[in-house]
Design an enzyme around this catalytic site. Structure first.
Site, short mmCIF file in Angstrom:
data_model
loop_
_atom_site.label_atom_id
_atom_site.label_comp_id
_atom_site.label_asym_id
_atom_site.label_seq_id
_atom_site.Cartn_x
_atom_site.Cartn_y
_atom_site.Cartn_z
N SER A 24 0.81 -1.22 -0.16
CA SER A 24 -0.06 -0.11 0.11
C SER A 24 0.86 1.29 -0.11
CB SER A 24 -0.79 -0.01 1.18
OG SER A 24 0.09 0.15 2.40
N LYS A 25 0.23 2.25 0.30
CA LYS A 25 1.00 3.63 0.17
C LYS A 25 1.95 3.83 0.98
CE LYS A 25 -0.46 7.27 -2.89
NZ LYS A 25 -1.44 7.17 -3.25
#
Ligand code: GLU
Length: 483
Positions: free
Chosen positions: A243-244
């Site tokens: 994820s980010k």
């Protein structure tokens, strides 16, 4: 039957690494089988979707070199299709209207969950009486269309995981059409995959639970389902879903960070697939030739940036001079180091400079830091380098002698500079490194770098002498007592 595969991203404005990996596997499968690779944009969920939002996706696919055979198709442009298919299910009695409002649903869900029971739609609208239903219709109550999940079990043969089965009681009566007739993902996906004659659905593991719903829909519509193949999730190095938090997750970010598309694809394909031999570096042609689903792993894959950097470095190293220049040029231009003028007057020199630097580069952006000193007038000294190599006793004198020796050289070729430097070291009774290290700092400002004599050769006589003079003055100033 010819292979037809698709990727079906939502238009979020960028292409996620996970979707890029899915795209690559679909593309390789299509190319291996002389099939068709399709892009479908799943934009029925997006409040305001516009073609602009797919630009990032198209740009990324282009950069990765994954050319499309069909599409992009937009679900939002096919909205007439879904209610028609829903009508068929209504006639077959496989769906029912649901008038529950989101507020009612969340209230009931809360009550159930509070008792520790997992929530699933309670089929309230399935047991409405005829009168109740008519009343709701008369009042124009908004209604969604739900699929009536039959009793029993649903199973399918996954191309990666083998046979998977699920009890239907675990699946709720899911919505097919919302009250505004827009389809939900599962319904639109099935209608489109069927209409587009998709033969293999290749996507991430996170869609396995949707697959059971989709198979139920195929059965209800009396359509033969495609084959399903689910790729293992990509995890960050901490083993949580990528994820980010793990840094860049969009393909264009990786491009901007200086990865080569071939290296990036080579790295991506190894996330969940193995060529079955020790060999890790594979050209596109080799991948197309040997790609098959037998070697897709069913356990998750770790996105290891260090490995990506290493692979990218290897790819950079193997680039021919012209290809390397083409790849690095945008980064050098962006950093303001190279312009068209330099490119047209000193192209050969530029090719040699990049060739000299490439061994140390992991990313294309590295060339900026590694080679800045070639392009700017005044060298920026690294503090540690100065301390270590300009701080030694007698270094100023040695550099002066070196400057004078080099200034007298008529032939400033690589070998003549080397002979002169080594000769001077002998004369001064010091090891050559006592000259090599400080002249490197004088020329580059850095402690480490490419082979010194090649460096001097590319720097040229004039700049070498100027930089040595500058360094000598710098050393004098540093060592003179403050007044
Ligand atoms: N829109 C879905 C996604 O982006 C597509 C899944 C599928 O391939 O069916 O995850």
């Amino acid at each position: 039957m010819s292979v037809r595969v698709r990727i079906a991203p939502s238009p979020t404005g960028f292409l996620h690494v996970g979707t890029a990996r899915t795209a690559l596997f679909n593309w390789l499968f299509a190319r291996h089988n002389q099939g068709t690779f399709i892009l479908r944009i799943e934009d029925t969920d997006v409040a305001r979707s516009s073609e602009g939002m797919v630009e990032g996706i198209l740009e990324s696919l282009k950069w990765l070199g994954l050319n499309l055979d069909e599409g992009p198709y937009f679900q939002s442009q096919r909205l007439g299709l879904y209610p028609k298919e829903a009508e068929k299910l209504l006639e077959k009695g496989r769906v029912y209207h649901c008038y529950c409002t989101p507020e009612e649903l969340s209230k009931r869900k809360e009550e159930v969950v509070r008792k520790g029971i997992p929530w699933k739609y309670d089929r309230r609208c399935l047991s409405l009486t005829k009168e109740e239903r008519e009343g709701l219709e008369e009042r124009g109550t908004p209604k969604a269309l739900r699929f009536m999940v039959p009793e029993g079990k649903t199973s399918y043969e996954d191309g990666v995981h083998g046979r998977i089965e699920r009890e239907n009681v675990e699946i709720e009566d899911f919505i097919l059409l919302r009250s505004d007739e827009r389809p939900t993902y599962n319904f639109a996906c099935v209608v489109d995959d069927a209409e587009m004659r998709i033969t293999h659905v290749i996507r991430g593991d996170d869609h396995i639970s949707n697959t059971f719903k989709q198979i139920l829909l195929y059965k209800a519509l009396e359509i033969k389902p495609p084959e399903f193949l689910h790729l293992p999730l990509i995890l960050g190095e901490d083993r949580s879903k990528l994820s980010k938090r793990h840094g860049a997750i969009s393909v264009t970010d990786y491009r901007d960070q200086g990865y080569l598309p071939d290296a990036f694809c080579n790295f991506l394909v190894l996330l969940g697939w193995s060529p079955g031999e020790e060999k890790e570096f594979l050209t596109r042609e080799e991948l197309i030739e040997i790609f098959s689903f037998e070697r897709v792993r069913d356990s998750s894959a770790i996105f290891d940036v260090k490995k990506l950097d290493w692979m990218n470095g290897q790819y950079i190293n193997q680039l021919e001079d012209e290809a390397l220049l083409e790849a690095v040029l945008p980064y050098l231009k962006k950093a303001g180091l190279v312009d068209e003028g330099l490119l047209s007057t000193k192209r050969q020199w530029l090719l040699q400079v990049l060739n000299l630097l490439k061994e140390r580069a992991k990313r294309l952006t590295d060339f900026v830091g590694l080679g800045e000193y070639f392009f700017i007038d005044e060298v920026k000294y690294d503090l540690k380098a100065v301390k270590k190599h300009f701080g030694e006793n007698g270094v100023g004198k040695r550099l002066q002698a070196l400057r004078d020796t080099l200034a007298e050289l008529e032939d400033f070729s690589l070998s003549s500079v080397e002979t002169a430097l080594r000769g001077l070291a002998d004369q001064l009774g010091v090891s050559a490194s006592k000259l090599i290290h400080p002249i490197r700092v004088a020329l580059t400002g850095q402690q480490v770098g490419p082979s010194l004599f090649e460096l001097v050769d590319l720097m040229g006589k004039e700049r070498t002498i100027t930089r040595l003079t500058h360094a000598i003055r710098f050393i004098e100033k540093e060592s003179s007592p403050p007044k």
